[in-house]
Enzyme design. Structure first.
Site, PDB file in Angstrom:
ATOM      1  NE  ARG A 200      64.567  52.895 -51.888  1.00 18.74           N
ATOM      2  CZ  ARG A 200      65.794  52.739 -51.427  1.00 18.74           C
ATOM      3  NH1 ARG A 200      66.333  51.517 -51.422  1.00 18.74           N
ATOM      4  NH2 ARG A 200      66.479  53.760 -50.959  1.00 18.74           N
TER       5      ARG A 200
ATOM      6  CG  ASN B  77      43.507  60.170 -83.653  1.00 17.79           C
ATOM      7  OD1 ASN B  77      44.577  59.621 -83.416  1.00 17.79           O
ATOM      8  ND2 ASN B  77      43.424  61.323 -84.304  1.00 17.79           N
ATOM      9  CD  GLN B  78      46.188  53.195 -87.068  1.00 17.65           C
ATOM     10  OE1 GLN B  78      46.954  53.825 -87.787  1.00 17.65           O
ATOM     11  NE2 GLN B  78      45.679  52.010 -87.408  1.00 17.65           N
TER      12      GLN B  78
ATOM     13  NE  ARG C 118      37.009  67.634 -76.799  1.00 15.20           N
ATOM     14  CZ  ARG C 118      36.499  68.855 -76.885  1.00 15.20           C
ATOM     15  NH1 ARG C 118      35.205  69.048 -76.615  1.00 15.20           N
ATOM     16  NH2 ARG C 118      37.270  69.879 -77.224  1.00 15.20           N
TER      17      ARG C 118
ATOM     18  N   GLY D  33      70.776  68.906 -44.967  1.00 20.62           N
ATOM     19  CA  GLY D  33      72.061  68.706 -45.633  1.00 20.62           C
ATOM     20  C   GLY D  33      72.335  67.291 -46.068  1.00 20.62           C
TER      21      GLY D  33
ATOM     22  CD  GLU E  76      59.531  56.049 -49.048  1.00 22.66           C
ATOM     23  OE1 GLU E  76      60.524  56.340 -48.357  1.00 22.66           O
ATOM     24  OE2 GLU E  76      58.484  55.592 -48.567  1.00 22.66           O
TER      25      GLU E  76
ATOM     26  CG  HIS F  27      41.425  64.422 -69.852  1.00 14.34           C
ATOM     27  ND1 HIS F  27      42.080  63.214 -69.692  1.00 14.34           N
ATOM     28  CD2 HIS F  27      40.215  64.268 -69.244  1.00 14.34           C
ATOM     29  CE1 HIS F  27      41.314  62.384 -69.020  1.00 14.34           C
ATOM     30  NE2 HIS F  27      40.168  62.985 -68.734  1.00 14.34           N
TER      31      HIS F  27
END
Length: 419
Positions: free
Chosen positions: A280, A315-316, A305, A167, A401, A376
């Site tokens: 933390r 690939n930009q 890949r 609680g 935390e 991916h």
């Protein structure tokens, strides 16, 4: 001198543990992203680089090869953690006179970030264990420190932190677990929820109510596992963090010696919050390690890949995404390390900086890991690929935390109450 001794011990013991697998040590260097703009050794002293390398090597050799198995079989890797303790990782910022390494908060962040590249879940538990050992070391008397800390630092015994209740989550000061003093014992009744290590650990650092309502009625007791009246709920089934068990911890007329109370009655909430400030930083550091590892996995995938006749690295759009991920990682790391330094120096801005670091790093690092999974494609959703486990393991860092919503409350309160 204590730090130098710890570094020497870490380096010496690492060579004996890691010498059997030189190929994996090379992978450890790749895992660090050495000589790139995200190299986590930038800005560190030579000593810090030494124990950072020890931690990376341990992560590559002793943790990463087993990370998926620990997750899938929900194994609590006690033997591996005991090996980590041989390197000084069982009590990193505990004082050397009771078996700790005596290192700083910044040193600790560096170590947890490196270890998390091998297994976030296991490292996160080690960070909680360290927090408990530090609380006993810091707030305990000579007898308590001597009784509990050496075994905790050696990880001959394991610890759990017990604050959250069914609680009272974010509203921790409203906790109901109560301890009534009878002679030289407290009779403890109540329950704690979501306790990392619960049922498998030996020492429970418990926040309980010995006085009236609110934070000033809370005290801290150290409860040992074999204490009559202590029991545990079922093992929870979780999305991530599966290498550490999570259970409810239940107290039913549990008699705890008054000698096991840390500090005075009414000081427990303050202790809990001071523990969480460091917690933390620790959990943010674990997020850094996951993001660092995921970024390198994404980079490597883009380089091999092929789609539309060329590697994805050409690939930009993906190049720009990778650049954004790297920028977020380095910015998070800088903030975490600044907060760790502020906490070590007991600066006035330490609490706010710890909250900022936890908020920013856990949010941004989750986004990095999630984007790495996206890069991916369908492969990222398969459990054969480590990136999905990093995503699952660090999602909870935005909750525990102190939730990131509570971090925003702490930060804004500081800004709005300044005179």
């Amino acid at each position: 001198m204590a730090a130098r001794g710890a570094v020497s011990r870490l380096t010496r013991l690492s060579s004996s543990i890691c010498r059997s697998n030189r190929v994996t040590v090379t992978r450890s260097e790749q895992r660090r992203g050495v000589s790139s703009c995200i190299d986590p050794s930038h800005g560190l002293t030579d000593e810090q680089k030494e124990f950072q390398k020890v931690a990376f090597d341990f992560a590559a050799n002793e943790m990463a090869p087993h990370m998926a198995e620990w997750d899938q079989k929900e194994m609590f890797p006690v033997d591996t953690m005991k090996k980590a303790a041989q390197l000084g990782f069982g009590g990193i910022y505990v004082q050397p006179d009771v078996g700790g390494s005596g290192l700083s908060r910044l040193d600790t962040s560096v170590i947890f970030e490196a270890l998390s590249t091998g297994c976030v879940s296991t490292t996160a538990y080690i960070s909680i264990h360290n927090m408990c050992a530090w609380m006993i070391d810091t707030f305990g008397n000579t007898e308590q420190r001597g009784k509990f800390c050496p075994d905790l630092c050696a990880m001959e015994k394991f610890a759990s932190y017990c604050l959250t209740e069914p609680g009272s989550g974010s509203d921790a000061a409203s906790l109901l677990t109560n301890a009534q003093r009878k002679g030289d014992h407290y009779i403890l009744n109540g329950s704690k929820a979501f306790i990392s290590g619960g049922g498998d650990t030996d020492i429970y650092v418990v926040m309980c109510r010995t006085g009236g309502k609110g934070p000033k009625g809370i005290s801290c007791l150290v409860v040992e596992k074999e204490t009559p009246g202590l029991s545990f709920g079922k093992k929870e089934k979780k999305v991530g963090w599966n290498s550490q068990p999570t259970r409810a911890v239940i107290f039913e007329d549990c008699a705890v010696p008054v000698a096991n109370r840390l500090g005075e009655e009414g000081q427990g909430f303050s202790m809990a919050m001071k523990g969480l400030n460091g917690g933390r930083i620790n959990i943010a550091s674990c997020s850094l390690g996951a993001a660092h590892a995921s970024l390198l996995l994404a980079r490597d995938h883009l380089l091999v890949r092929k789609q539309f006749g060329e590697t994805l690295s050409n690939n930009q759009f993906l190049q720009f995404k990778l650049a954004e991920m790297a920028t977020k990682l380095v910015a998070s790391r800088l903030l975490v390390r600044e907060a760790a330094t502020a906490l070590q120096e007991s600066r006035a801005d330490a609490v706010s900086l710890c909250s900022m670091a936890k908020l920013f790093a856990t949010d941004e690092c989750f986004d990095i890991c999630n984007q790495a999974l996206q890069m991916h494609g369908g492969y990222g959703y398969l459990k054969d690929y480590a990136v999905q486990q990093f995503v699952r393991d660090i999602r909870v860092h935005q909750i525990l935390e102190g939730t990131n919503e509570v971090m925003r409350m702490i930060i804004s309160r500081n800004l709005l109450t300044e005179s």
